[in-house]
Design an enzyme around this catalytic site. Sequence first.
Site, mmCIF file in Angstrom:
data_model
loop_
_atom_site.group_PDB
_atom_site.id
_atom_site.type_symbol
_atom_site.label_atom_id
_atom_site.label_comp_id
_atom_site.label_asym_id
_atom_site.label_seq_id
_atom_site.Cartn_x
_atom_site.Cartn_y
_atom_site.Cartn_z
ATOM 1 N N SER A 160 0.938 -1.117 0.109
ATOM 2 C CA SER A 160 -0.037 0.049 -0.139
ATOM 3 C C SER A 160 0.822 1.136 0.062
ATOM 4 O O SER A 160 1.527 1.365 0.823
ATOM 5 C CB SER A 160 -0.851 -0.032 1.279
ATOM 6 O OG SER A 160 -1.532 1.359 1.402
ATOM 7 N N HIS A 166 -1.240 -1.155 -4.274
ATOM 8 C CA HIS A 166 -2.634 -0.636 -3.689
ATOM 9 C C HIS A 166 -2.504 1.001 -3.649
ATOM 10 O O HIS A 166 -1.353 1.393 -2.748
ATOM 11 C CB HIS A 166 -2.726 -1.430 -2.323
ATOM 12 C CG HIS A 166 -4.027 -1.337 -1.555
ATOM 13 N ND1 HIS A 166 -5.224 -2.078 -2.085
ATOM 14 C CD2 HIS A 166 -4.118 -0.376 -0.240
ATOM 15 C CE1 HIS A 166 -6.013 -1.510 -1.109
ATOM 16 N NE2 HIS A 166 -5.576 -0.707 -0.328
ATOM 17 N N ASP A 210 -4.747 3.974 -1.896
ATOM 18 C CA ASP A 210 -6.001 4.352 -0.984
ATOM 19 C C ASP A 210 -6.286 5.710 -1.446
ATOM 20 O O ASP A 210 -5.712 6.778 -0.949
ATOM 21 C CB ASP A 210 -5.217 4.225 0.648
ATOM 22 C CG ASP A 210 -5.022 3.055 0.870
ATOM 23 O OD1 ASP A 210 -6.122 2.121 0.956
ATOM 24 O OD2 ASP A 210 -3.884 2.430 1.202
ATOM 25 N N MET A 230 -8.945 8.618 -0.081
ATOM 26 C CA MET A 230 -9.682 8.881 1.046
ATOM 27 C C MET A 230 -10.271 10.391 0.842
ATOM 28 O O MET A 230 -9.435 11.048 0.566
ATOM 29 C CB MET A 230 -8.915 8.825 2.142
ATOM 30 C CG MET A 230 -8.183 7.406 2.616
ATOM 31 S SD MET A 230 -7.591 7.205 4.423
ATOM 32 C CE MET A 230 -6.438 5.967 4.153
ATOM 33 N N HIS A 268 -8.345 1.537 -4.104
ATOM 34 C CA HIS A 268 -9.288 1.264 -2.747
ATOM 35 C C HIS A 268 -9.834 2.713 -2.355
ATOM 36 O O HIS A 268 -9.253 3.598 -1.815
ATOM 37 C CB HIS A 268 -8.442 0.509 -1.473
ATOM 38 C CG HIS A 268 -9.071 0.615 -0.526
ATOM 39 N ND1 HIS A 268 -8.836 0.449 0.795
ATOM 40 C CD2 HIS A 268 -10.590 0.622 -0.264
ATOM 41 C CE1 HIS A 268 -9.593 0.349 1.604
ATOM 42 N NE2 HIS A 268 -10.988 0.238 1.214
ATOM 43 N N MET A 325 -12.014 4.872 -0.413
ATOM 44 C CA MET A 325 -12.765 5.193 0.991
ATOM 45 C C MET A 325 -13.394 6.546 1.037
ATOM 46 O O MET A 325 -12.723 7.321 1.567
ATOM 47 C CB MET A 325 -11.639 5.059 2.220
ATOM 48 C CG MET A 325 -11.035 3.409 2.389
ATOM 49 S SD MET A 325 -9.625 3.456 3.281
ATOM 50 C CE MET A 325 -8.423 3.741 1.834
ATOM 51 N N MET A 365 -12.043 -5.446 5.009
ATOM 52 C CA MET A 365 -11.047 -4.740 5.960
ATOM 53 C C MET A 365 -10.719 -5.466 7.363
ATOM 54 O O MET A 365 -11.570 -5.962 7.820
ATOM 55 C CB MET A 365 -11.652 -3.248 6.253
ATOM 56 C CG MET A 365 -11.783 -2.262 5.055
ATOM 57 S SD MET A 365 -10.203 -2.125 4.015
ATOM 58 C CE MET A 365 -9.252 -1.495 5.440
ATOM 59 N N ASP A 417 -7.034 -6.063 3.986
ATOM 60 C CA ASP A 417 -6.169 -4.854 3.935
ATOM 61 C C ASP A 417 -6.338 -4.257 5.532
ATOM 62 O O ASP A 417 -7.492 -4.062 5.940
ATOM 63 C CB ASP A 417 -6.845 -3.891 3.171
ATOM 64 C CG ASP A 417 -6.247 -2.424 3.196
ATOM 65 O OD1 ASP A 417 -5.319 -2.411 3.726
ATOM 66 O OD2 ASP A 417 -6.935 -1.579 2.467
#
Length: 238
Positions: free
Chosen positions: A23, A46, A48, A50, A79, A81, A150, A188
């Site tokens: 990540s 990966h 992320d 957010m 991913h 979020m 998660m 994750d």
Amino acid sequence: MHAGLPGAAGRYSHPVAPRILPSLLSADFANLQTAIESVPSADGLHVDVMDNHFVPNLTLGLPVVEALRKVTARLLDVHLMIEQPDRWAPAYAEAGAESVTFHVEAAAAPVRLARELRHRGARAAMALRPATPIEPYADLLPELDMVLIMTVEPGFGGQKFLDLCLPKIARTRALLDQMGGDIWLEIDGGVSAVTIERCAEAGVDTFVAGSSVFGADDPDAVVKQLRDQAAAPPRPPA
Ligand code: DX5
Ligand code: ZN
């Protein structure tokens, strides 16, 4: 087809080599290209995203994913979020991410969204927070290419792995095996040399690891070690 029958010792027997996806959240955001190049053994990266609404943290968005796409041909596992993934997720598929994960808790129409992602050429993936059960979504599985469970509350790297997620992982593996096909099962949060074996035993085939990889002196060595551990967790002495 999954041949995921328990082996003689009752451990899940993996039909595919486990995938390790570092990540970038735990990498140096000023040097993401260098971070990518530091893990040549990884199966992809990966990423992320957010939005400070779905989770209490703000990271990066579409322009950064587009920039990453220009500097690497490797698998990008995005991913999201974020709130309103129905509105924002398809653009990440358009940007060339191979896999786009939305949180089912935030999606208004997860079936339509999964179909849109596939239509744009991405693998469609659904994520569950630790307290979200898989069972209400069992009928959606044929629409998906991956389920992400998660194993920490999403929002930050470096948190402690939540063992309470293991029964859900095992139940999800059972549902996926009943269906057949090739849907990846990813986890994750808190994945490390200490926790990866129990997750492999529960049936995970795709592992995100942030701080354990990029916090190490030799990130690529950790990737290889994690994959070896996931492929063949040592058995306790009889
Ligand atoms: C957290 C992110 C993770 C994070 C994991 O919400 O989704 O991808 O980078 O970090 P570690 O592996 O350190 O728990
Ligand atoms: Zn993540």
